[in-house]
Design a protein around this motif. Structure first.
Motif, PDB file in Angstrom:
ATOM      1  N   SER A 100     -18.259 -27.934 -33.247  1.00 15.90           N
ATOM      2  CA  SER A 100     -18.272 -27.809 -31.787  1.00 15.90           C
ATOM      3  C   SER A 100     -17.015 -28.476 -31.228  1.00 15.90           C
ATOM      4  CB  SER A 100     -19.528 -28.429 -31.200  1.00 15.90           C
ATOM      5  OG  SER A 100     -19.537 -29.810 -31.466  1.00 15.90           O
ATOM      6  N   VAL A 101     -16.605 -28.032 -30.061  1.00 16.15           N
ATOM      7  CA  VAL A 101     -15.388 -28.529 -29.427  1.00 16.15           C
ATOM      8  C   VAL A 101     -15.694 -28.825 -27.967  1.00 16.15           C
ATOM      9  CG1 VAL A 101     -13.023 -27.954 -28.752  1.00 16.15           C
ATOM     10  CG2 VAL A 101     -13.909 -27.149 -30.929  1.00 16.15           C
ATOM     11  N   THR A 102     -15.135 -29.917 -27.464  1.00 11.89           N
ATOM     12  CA  THR A 102     -15.239 -30.238 -26.048  1.00 11.89           C
ATOM     13  C   THR A 102     -13.861 -30.074 -25.426  1.00 11.89           C
ATOM     14  OG1 THR A 102     -17.023 -31.807 -26.441  1.00 11.89           O
ATOM     15  CG2 THR A 102     -15.815 -32.024 -24.364  1.00 11.89           C
ATOM     16  N   LEU A 103     -13.785 -29.228 -24.429  1.00 16.29           N
ATOM     17  CA  LEU A 103     -12.516 -28.994 -23.732  1.00 16.29           C
ATOM     18  C   LEU A 103     -12.574 -29.698 -22.382  1.00 16.29           C
ATOM     19  CD1 LEU A 103     -12.190 -25.163 -24.413  1.00 16.29           C
ATOM     20  CD2 LEU A 103     -11.077 -27.024 -25.650  1.00 16.29           C
ATOM     21  N   PRO A 104     -11.628 -30.602 -22.118  1.00 19.68           N
ATOM     22  CA  PRO A 104     -11.666 -31.325 -20.848  1.00 19.68           C
ATOM     23  C   PRO A 104     -11.133 -30.484 -19.684  1.00 19.68           C
ATOM     24  CG  PRO A 104      -9.785 -32.045 -22.119  1.00 19.68           C
ATOM     25  CD  PRO A 104     -10.533 -31.064 -22.977  1.00 19.68           C
ATOM     26  N   CYS A 105     -11.729 -30.694 -18.529  1.00 20.49           N
ATOM     27  CA  CYS A 105     -11.217 -30.109 -17.286  1.00 20.49           C
ATOM     28  C   CYS A 105     -11.498 -31.125 -16.188  1.00 20.49           C
ATOM     29  CB  CYS A 105     -11.878 -28.776 -16.961  1.00 20.49           C
ATOM     30  SG  CYS A 105     -11.254 -28.038 -15.439  1.00 20.49           S
ATOM     31  N   THR A 106     -10.473 -31.881 -15.830  1.00 23.29           N
ATOM     32  CA  THR A 106     -10.639 -32.954 -14.856  1.00 23.29           C
ATOM     33  C   THR A 106     -10.001 -32.544 -13.540  1.00 23.29           C
ATOM     34  OG1 THR A 106     -10.558 -34.564 -16.639  1.00 23.29           O
ATOM     35  CG2 THR A 106     -10.241 -35.393 -14.403  1.00 23.29           C
ATOM     36  N   VAL A 107     -10.822 -32.397 -12.503  1.00 23.80           N
ATOM     37  CA  VAL A 107     -10.317 -32.094 -11.171  1.00 23.80           C
ATOM     38  C   VAL A 107      -9.962 -33.419 -10.513  1.00 23.80           C
ATOM     39  CG1 VAL A 107     -10.829 -31.074  -8.927  1.00 23.80           C
ATOM     40  CG2 VAL A 107     -11.728 -30.021 -11.014  1.00 23.80           C
ATOM     41  N   VAL A 108      -8.677 -33.612 -10.215  1.00 23.92           N
ATOM     42  CA  VAL A 108      -8.204 -34.855  -9.616  1.00 23.92           C
ATOM     43  C   VAL A 108      -8.588 -34.919  -8.149  1.00 23.92           C
ATOM     44  CG1 VAL A 108      -6.156 -36.244  -9.111  1.00 23.92           C
ATOM     45  CG2 VAL A 108      -6.317 -34.992 -11.267  1.00 23.92           C
ATOM     46  N   MET A 109      -8.364 -33.822  -7.422  1.00 17.07           N
ATOM     47  CA  MET A 109      -8.757 -33.757  -6.011  1.00 17.07           C
ATOM     48  C   MET A 109      -8.886 -32.315  -5.578  1.00 17.07           C
ATOM     49  SD  MET A 109      -5.392 -34.647  -3.737  1.00 17.07           S
ATOM     50  CE  MET A 109      -4.329 -35.577  -4.807  1.00 17.07           C
ATOM     51  N   ALA A 110      -9.778 -32.113  -4.629  1.00 14.43           N
ATOM     52  CA  ALA A 110      -9.977 -30.792  -4.022  1.00 14.43           C
ATOM     53  C   ALA A 110     -10.940 -30.954  -2.857  1.00 14.43           C
ATOM     54  CB  ALA A 110     -10.549 -29.804  -5.029  1.00 14.43           C
ATOM     55  N   THR A 111     -10.696 -30.212  -1.799  1.00 10.75           N
ATOM     56  CA  THR A 111     -11.607 -30.178  -0.663  1.00 10.75           C
ATOM     57  C   THR A 111     -11.750 -28.732  -0.228  1.00 10.75           C
ATOM     58  OG1 THR A 111     -10.849 -32.347   0.083  1.00 10.75           O
ATOM     59  CG2 THR A 111     -12.074 -31.029   1.664  1.00 10.75           C
ATOM     60  N   PRO A 112     -12.940 -28.164  -0.368  1.00 10.94           N
ATOM     61  CA  PRO A 112     -14.173 -28.741  -0.885  1.00 10.94           C
ATOM     62  C   PRO A 112     -14.139 -28.807  -2.419  1.00 10.94           C
ATOM     63  CG  PRO A 112     -14.531 -26.450  -0.382  1.00 10.94           C
ATOM     64  CD  PRO A 112     -13.116 -26.777   0.065  1.00 10.94           C
ATOM     65  N   SER A 113     -15.166 -29.402  -3.026  1.00 13.20           N
ATOM     66  CA  SER A 113     -15.243 -29.487  -4.484  1.00 13.20           C
ATOM     67  C   SER A 113     -15.303 -28.083  -5.066  1.00 13.20           C
ATOM     68  CB  SER A 113     -16.485 -30.272  -4.910  1.00 13.20           C
ATOM     69  OG  SER A 113     -16.389 -31.596  -4.461  1.00 13.20           O
ATOM     70  N   PRO A 114     -14.502 -27.823  -6.091  1.00 12.50           N
ATOM     71  CA  PRO A 114     -14.454 -26.461  -6.635  1.00 12.50           C
ATOM     72  C   PRO A 114     -15.577 -26.183  -7.631  1.00 12.50           C
ATOM     73  CG  PRO A 114     -12.930 -27.852  -7.820  1.00 12.50           C
ATOM     74  CD  PRO A 114     -13.530 -28.706  -6.718  1.00 12.50           C
ATOM     75  N   THR A 115     -15.803 -24.920  -7.875  1.00 10.45           N
ATOM     76  CA  THR A 115     -16.665 -24.472  -8.957  1.00 10.45           C
ATOM     77  C   THR A 115     -15.767 -24.267 -10.163  1.00 10.45           C
ATOM     78  OG1 THR A 115     -18.125 -23.351  -7.407  1.00 10.45           O
ATOM     79  CG2 THR A 115     -18.230 -22.636  -9.707  1.00 10.45           C
ATOM     80  N   ILE A 116     -16.172 -24.789 -11.317  1.00 12.39           N
ATOM     81  CA  ILE A 116     -15.354 -24.656 -12.526  1.00 12.39           C
ATOM     82  C   ILE A 116     -15.966 -23.590 -13.407  1.00 12.39           C
ATOM     83  CG2 ILE A 116     -14.509 -25.818 -14.594  1.00 12.39           C
ATOM     84  CD1 ILE A 116     -14.587 -28.436 -12.960  1.00 12.39           C
ATOM     85  N   ASN A 117     -15.150 -22.599 -13.761  1.00  9.20           N
ATOM     86  CA  ASN A 117     -15.548 -21.538 -14.678  1.00  9.20           C
ATOM     87  C   ASN A 117     -14.565 -21.513 -15.836  1.00  9.20           C
ATOM     88  OD1 ASN A 117     -17.767 -20.359 -13.184  1.00  9.20           O
ATOM     89  ND2 ASN A 117     -16.241 -19.612 -11.762  1.00  9.20           N
TER      90      ASN A 117
END
Length: 129
Positions: A100-117
């Motif tokens: 298994s693998v974990t891929l990071p996706c770190t949102v530093v800032m956004a307004t409004p909070s985004p949906t991650i796909n």
């Protein structure tokens, strides 16, 4: 009039007549206002916690027994930020096909909070919880 997302602000509406007209507000194309909107005694429309979906045209209606006048005002939202994503420390990950693998996706800032796909070869990846 522009209000920052999450902030408080409003629109003013004044009128004179004999007898003094009543002042009411509604959103264009609708009969009512969202619950976080209020009208004060002076007739001003107040929004508490501006939301993106609040952007639009609002109608002030001045009315007495001798007539009716409508005044339209545009309410815009500001303070929106596109997502800023932090680069992963190692963008190339090697693994064995059964691991298994974990891929990071770190949102530093956004307004409004985004949906991650996540997408693989232009197809949406169905994530398992």
């Amino acid at each position: 009039n522009t209000i920052e997302v999450g902030a408080t602000g409003g629109l003013s509406c004044y009128g004179i007549g004999i007898p003094q007209p009543t002042i009411t507000w509604h959103r264009e194309g609708e009969d009512s206002l969202p619950p976080h909107f209020t009208q004060d005694k002076s007739g001003a429309l107040r929004v508490n916690g501006m939301r993106i979906e609040d952007e639009g045209v609002y109608v002030c209606v001045l009315e007495n027994q001798y007539g009716r006048k409508e005044i339209k005002s545009r309410l815009s939202v500001s303070g929106l930020l596109p997502p800023l994503i932090a680069a992963p420390p190692n963008p190339h990950i090697r693994t064995v096909s059964s691991d298994s693998v974990t891929l990071p996706c770190t949102v530093v800032m956004a307004t409004p909070s985004p949906t991650i796909n996540w997408y693989f070869e232009e197809k949406l990846v169905e994530l398992k919880e």
